[in-house]
Write an enzyme that holds these catalytic residues in place. Structure first.
Site, mmCIF file in Angstrom:
data_model
loop_
_atom_site.group_PDB
_atom_site.id
_atom_site.type_symbol
_atom_site.label_atom_id
_atom_site.label_comp_id
_atom_site.label_asym_id
_atom_site.label_seq_id
_atom_site.Cartn_x
_atom_site.Cartn_y
_atom_site.Cartn_z
ATOM 1 N N ASP A 46 24.383 71.471 -10.345
ATOM 2 C CA ASP A 46 25.190 70.478 -11.044
ATOM 3 C C ASP A 46 25.186 70.753 -12.544
ATOM 4 O O ASP A 46 24.137 70.788 -13.178
ATOM 5 C CB ASP A 46 24.615 69.081 -10.767
ATOM 6 C CG ASP A 46 25.395 67.994 -11.490
ATOM 7 O OD1 ASP A 46 26.408 67.528 -10.934
ATOM 8 O OD2 ASP A 46 24.997 67.622 -12.619
ATOM 9 N N TYR A 51 27.325 69.922 -21.004
ATOM 10 C CA TYR A 51 26.008 70.555 -21.056
ATOM 11 C C TYR A 51 26.013 71.872 -21.833
ATOM 12 O O TYR A 51 24.950 72.359 -22.228
ATOM 13 C CB TYR A 51 25.464 70.822 -19.649
ATOM 14 C CG TYR A 51 25.317 69.614 -18.763
ATOM 15 C CD1 TYR A 51 25.500 68.312 -19.247
ATOM 16 C CD2 TYR A 51 25.002 69.748 -17.424
ATOM 17 C CE1 TYR A 51 25.389 67.200 -18.421
ATOM 18 C CE2 TYR A 51 24.868 68.642 -16.585
ATOM 19 C CZ TYR A 51 25.077 67.379 -17.095
ATOM 20 O OH TYR A 51 24.961 66.291 -16.266
ATOM 21 N N LYS A 80 31.947 69.003 -14.574
ATOM 22 C CA LYS A 80 32.559 67.717 -14.915
ATOM 23 C C LYS A 80 33.478 67.802 -16.131
ATOM 24 O O LYS A 80 33.277 68.628 -17.022
ATOM 25 C CB LYS A 80 31.457 66.679 -15.195
ATOM 26 C CG LYS A 80 30.396 66.588 -14.118
ATOM 27 C CD LYS A 80 29.347 65.549 -14.445
ATOM 28 C CE LYS A 80 28.124 65.701 -13.561
ATOM 29 N NZ LYS A 80 27.241 66.796 -13.983
ATOM 30 N N HIS A 112 33.492 62.857 -15.710
ATOM 31 C CA HIS A 112 32.113 62.609 -16.152
ATOM 32 C C HIS A 112 31.880 61.159 -16.558
ATOM 33 O O HIS A 112 30.801 60.608 -16.355
ATOM 34 C CB HIS A 112 31.797 63.537 -17.341
ATOM 35 C CG HIS A 112 30.333 63.788 -17.541
ATOM 36 N ND1 HIS A 112 29.861 64.909 -18.175
ATOM 37 C CD2 HIS A 112 29.236 63.085 -17.195
ATOM 38 C CE1 HIS A 112 28.531 64.867 -18.212
ATOM 39 N NE2 HIS A 112 28.135 63.774 -17.631
ATOM 40 N N GLN A 175 28.764 59.951 -8.827
ATOM 41 C CA GLN A 175 27.427 60.297 -9.317
ATOM 42 C C GLN A 175 27.016 59.275 -10.379
ATOM 43 O O GLN A 175 27.703 59.122 -11.383
ATOM 44 C CB GLN A 175 27.451 61.712 -9.912
ATOM 45 C CG GLN A 175 26.098 62.225 -10.333
ATOM 46 C CD GLN A 175 26.183 63.566 -11.036
ATOM 47 O OE1 GLN A 175 25.952 63.665 -12.233
ATOM 48 N NE2 GLN A 175 26.535 64.609 -10.297
#
Length: 288
Positions: A46, A51, A80, A112, A175
């Site tokens: 993931d 990130y 995402k 996201h 999520q």
């Protein structure tokens, strides 16, 4: 190697119930950490545009999959949409993630965050732009660029809104932050009803937060079962059919977090279900 559990998605694809989170995994540590994760048995990885490690992960997979006798089809990559890229920019963002990850398709692409950076949280523009984002994501599925689409950090209201106007493809995953201090009962019930996989991020309470890992009640359960506190917390989610994406840079923790083939007795589940509730991360209730 621990047994891998799976959830069958609405699309017909299966997703591992235990994935590997890569938030803060960057730089020279990426390849050795992913190497440990593959050796432990993780097959779901993931990441997110936010990130900043998609390119590093892409390079690591190219190098490491042959070492572990694996091919691209043997792993499940999730990434995402950055909250800056909502709306028409979503199509370009998907292509950019594909390029950085250096692969032909993404297994799971998530919105996201339901809000749009630079837009007032209470503005109806958030809902309008995330609807366009979803349209672009459905188009990416039809083009074969993305296999599955879903959301992250959606509350009940936002998820119901999407389900009423999903442009032909229902979200397969939501999520959210979920652990004994943040049970999110209503969103779990909705996802179960709609056959959406609820996936827990921060299942151990989040980076640097020891509130759960050092909780006396969690430690007592772990000691009784001969397990680590982290294993107890992860198993708590799994026994409610909630997928987990723990992250760690420690080889020992990476392996332990995947070794979850045990059962938490009902009385221990009940103890964990009585913890006071608090959210450590983003709160989507602030977004219209």
């Amino acid at each position: 190697m621990a047994e891998q559990m799976h959830f069958k998605l609405l699309s017909g694809d299966v997703i591992p119930m235990v994935g590997f989170g890569t938030w803060t995994v960057t730089g020279s540590s990426v390849t050795p950490i992913i190497d440990h994760a593959l050796a432990a048995g993780y097959r779901l990885f993931d990441t997110a545009t936010m990130y900043g490690n998609e390119a590093e992960l892409g390079r690591a997979f190219k190098e490491l999959l042959p070492k572990h006798n694996l091919e691209r089809k043997d792993i499940f990559i999730a990434t995402k949409l950055y909250p800056d890229d909502h709306g028409e920019n979503a199509a370009k963002a998907i292509n950019e993630s594909l390029k950085l990850l250096d692969c032909e398709y993404i297994d799971l692409y998530l919105i996201h965050w339901p809000g749009v950076y630079g837009v007032s949280p209470k503005s109806p523009e958030n809902a309008r732009l995330r609807d366009i984002s979803w349209q672009k994501m459905t188009e990416a599925v039809k083009k074969g660029l993305v296999k599955n689409i879903g959301v992250s950090n959606y509350n009940v209201k936002q998820l119901k809104q999407l389900l009423q106007n999903d442009h032909g493809i229902k979200p397969v995953v939501n999520q959210v932050e979920r652990h004994p201090h943040c049970r999110q009962k209503e969103i779990l019930e909705l996802c179960n009803k709609e056959e959406i996989c609820l996936q827990a991020y921060m299942p151990l309470g989040g980076t640097g937060n020891k509130d759960l890992l050092e909780n006396a009640k969690v430690k007592k359960i772990a000691d009784k079962l001969g397990k680590r506190p982290a294993q107890v917390l992860l198993r708590w989610n799994l026994q409610q059919n909630v997928a987990v994406i723990p992250k760690s840079s420690s080889k020992e923790h990476i392996f332990n977090n995947f070794d979850l083939n045990f059962i938490l007795p009902d009385e221990d589940m009940e103890v964990l279900n009585t913890f006071p509730q608090t959210k450590y991360d983003w709160d989507p209730d602030s977004i219209a």
